[in-house]
Design a protein around this motif. Structure first.
Motif, PDB file in Angstrom:
ATOM      1  N   LYS A   1       2.705  -9.061  11.231  1.00 40.95           N
ATOM      2  CA  LYS A   1       2.907  -8.552   9.878  1.00 40.95           C
ATOM      3  C   LYS A   1       2.018  -9.323   8.907  1.00 40.95           C
ATOM      4  N   HIS A   2       1.232  -8.585   8.101  1.00 46.14           N
ATOM      5  CA  HIS A   2       0.319  -9.199   7.141  1.00 46.14           C
ATOM      6  C   HIS A   2       0.488  -8.570   5.771  1.00 46.14           C
ATOM      7  N   GLN A   3       0.273  -9.366   4.752  1.00 41.61           N
ATOM      8  CA  GLN A   3       0.224  -8.872   3.379  1.00 41.61           C
ATOM      9  C   GLN A   3      -1.208  -8.449   3.086  1.00 41.61           C
ATOM     10  N   ARG A   4      -1.396  -7.233   2.580  1.00 42.82           N
ATOM     11  CA  ARG A   4      -2.745  -6.743   2.248  1.00 42.82           C
ATOM     12  C   ARG A   4      -2.725  -6.151   0.849  1.00 42.82           C
ATOM     13  N   LEU A   5      -3.880  -6.104   0.226  1.00 45.04           N
ATOM     14  CA  LEU A   5      -3.999  -5.483  -1.094  1.00 45.04           C
ATOM     15  C   LEU A   5      -3.888  -3.972  -0.941  1.00 45.04           C
ATOM     16  N   ALA A   6      -3.009  -3.372  -1.724  1.00 43.09           N
ATOM     17  CA  ALA A   6      -2.695  -1.947  -1.588  1.00 43.09           C
ATOM     18  C   ALA A   6      -3.911  -1.057  -1.849  1.00 43.09           C
ATOM     19  N   HIS A   7      -4.779  -1.441  -2.801  1.00 41.76           N
ATOM     20  CA  HIS A   7      -5.936  -0.594  -3.082  1.00 41.76           C
ATOM     21  C   HIS A   7      -6.912  -0.581  -1.913  1.00 41.76           C
ATOM     22  N   ARG A   8      -7.019  -1.666  -1.184  1.00 42.00           N
ATOM     23  CA  ARG A   8      -7.904  -1.707  -0.008  1.00 42.00           C
ATOM     24  C   ARG A   8      -7.321  -0.861   1.128  1.00 42.00           C
ATOM     25  N   ILE A   9      -6.011  -0.948   1.324  1.00 38.50           N
ATOM     26  CA  ILE A   9      -5.347  -0.122   2.335  1.00 38.50           C
ATOM     27  C   ILE A   9      -5.505   1.356   1.985  1.00 38.50           C
TER      28      ILE A   9
ATOM     29  N   GLU B   1       4.507   7.399  -1.479  1.00 42.03           N
ATOM     30  CA  GLU B   1       5.898   7.170  -1.898  1.00 42.03           C
ATOM     31  C   GLU B   1       6.041   5.946  -2.797  1.00 42.03           C
ATOM     32  N   SER B   2       4.972   5.178  -2.948  1.00 39.62           N
ATOM     33  CA  SER B   2       5.035   3.916  -3.692  1.00 39.62           C
ATOM     34  C   SER B   2       4.255   3.951  -4.993  1.00 39.62           C
ATOM     35  N   ILE B   3       3.911   5.145  -5.478  1.00 34.91           N
ATOM     36  CA  ILE B   3       3.077   5.250  -6.675  1.00 34.91           C
ATOM     37  C   ILE B   3       3.739   6.093  -7.762  1.00 34.91           C
TER      38      ILE B   3
ATOM     39  N   ARG C   1       5.446  -0.926  -6.256  1.00 34.03           N
ATOM     40  CA  ARG C   1       6.114  -1.955  -5.463  1.00 34.03           C
ATOM     41  C   ARG C   1       5.575  -3.328  -5.861  1.00 34.03           C
ATOM     42  N   ARG C   2       5.527  -4.245  -4.948  1.00 34.05           N
ATOM     43  CA  ARG C   2       5.155  -5.634  -5.272  1.00 34.05           C
ATOM     44  C   ARG C   2       3.734  -5.719  -5.833  1.00 34.05           C
ATOM     45  N   ILE C   3       3.589  -6.517  -6.909  1.00 33.56           N
ATOM     46  CA  ILE C   3       2.303  -6.782  -7.553  1.00 33.56           C
ATOM     47  C   ILE C   3       2.068  -8.290  -7.471  1.00 33.56           C
ATOM     48  N   ASN C   4       0.853  -8.696  -7.101  1.00 32.25           N
ATOM     49  CA  ASN C   4       0.584 -10.138  -7.014  1.00 32.25           C
ATOM     50  C   ASN C   4       0.276 -10.723  -8.399  1.00 32.25           C
ATOM     51  N   LYS C   5       0.057 -12.028  -8.467  1.00 31.07           N
ATOM     52  CA  LYS C   5      -0.147 -12.712  -9.747  1.00 31.07           C
ATOM     53  C   LYS C   5      -1.399 -12.236 -10.477  1.00 31.07           C
ATOM     54  N   ASP C   6      -2.346 -11.638  -9.755  1.00 35.18           N
ATOM     55  CA  ASP C   6      -3.581 -11.138 -10.364  1.00 35.18           C
ATOM     56  C   ASP C   6      -3.479  -9.679 -10.812  1.00 35.18           C
ATOM     57  N   GLY C   7      -2.334  -9.039 -10.541  1.00 33.32           N
ATOM     58  CA  GLY C   7      -2.119  -7.663 -10.980  1.00 33.32           C
ATOM     59  C   GLY C   7      -2.420  -6.594  -9.946  1.00 33.32           C
ATOM     60  N   TYR C   8      -2.703  -6.999  -8.700  1.00 36.69           N
ATOM     61  CA  TYR C   8      -3.000  -6.050  -7.630  1.00 36.69           C
ATOM     62  C   TYR C   8      -1.752  -5.746  -6.808  1.00 36.69           C
ATOM     63  N   GLY C   9      -1.629  -4.496  -6.352  1.00 42.16           N
ATOM     64  CA  GLY C   9      -0.519  -4.105  -5.498  1.00 42.16           C
ATOM     65  C   GLY C   9      -0.608  -4.758  -4.130  1.00 42.16           C
ATOM     66  N   ILE C  10       0.554  -5.056  -3.551  1.00 39.85           N
ATOM     67  CA  ILE C  10       0.647  -5.702  -2.235  1.00 39.85           C
ATOM     68  C   ILE C  10       1.418  -4.784  -1.302  1.00 39.85           C
TER      69      ILE C  10
END
Length: 142
Positions: free
Chosen positions: A43-51, A11-13, A25-34
């Protein structure tokens, strides 16, 4: 009702013409999805591609990184992701960029002239010259 992680990802792509699942959705300063996830009731913030890799493929071994085969940092398509060593990820990155990079002594930094120790890259020509100096020094002193 909580949504499962695969539903949250899909739902987020936005699917691009090259097949990338671009994170919307949210992108970090390096350009990776969060993505925010709950782990151990926290609750933790994780990189979307790893999830995404873990949700659609398998767990990521602790000594590996996820490489974007498409070179698109905001892509979370599991078919575009591969678990690789840090050295391999770094090698692929430098192979993909089209710039003339040189070592600090001016030797061209090519795939053939570069070796990796962990995530650090070094110049084979510099190593060869240093070994020659060492051998030559031993001959003079002996």
């Amino acid at each position: 009702m909580k949504k499962n992680i695969t539903d949250r990802i899909t739902e987020s792509i936005r699917i691009s013409t090259n097949g990338c699942w671009e994170w919307q959705r949210r992108i970090n300063k390096d350009g990776y999805g969060i993505l925010w996830v709950y782990e151990n009731s926290k609750k933790h913030q994780r990189l979307a591609h790893r999830i995404s890799y873990e949700a659609f493929k398998t767990q990521i071994p602790h000594n590996l990184q996820i490489d974007h085969l498409c070179m698109n940092k905001c892509c979370v398509n599991p078919e575009h992701l591969e678990a690789v060593t840090s050295a391999e990820n770094t090698r692929r990155y430098f192979e993909s960029i089209d710039i003339d990079v040189k070592c600090r002594r001016g030797h061209k930094r090519t795939v053939e002239n570069t070796y990796f120790t962990g995530s650090t890259r070094a110049c084979k020509e510099c190593r060869r010259l240093a070994q020659k100096r060492y051998r030559d020094k031993g001959r003079v002193a002996g």
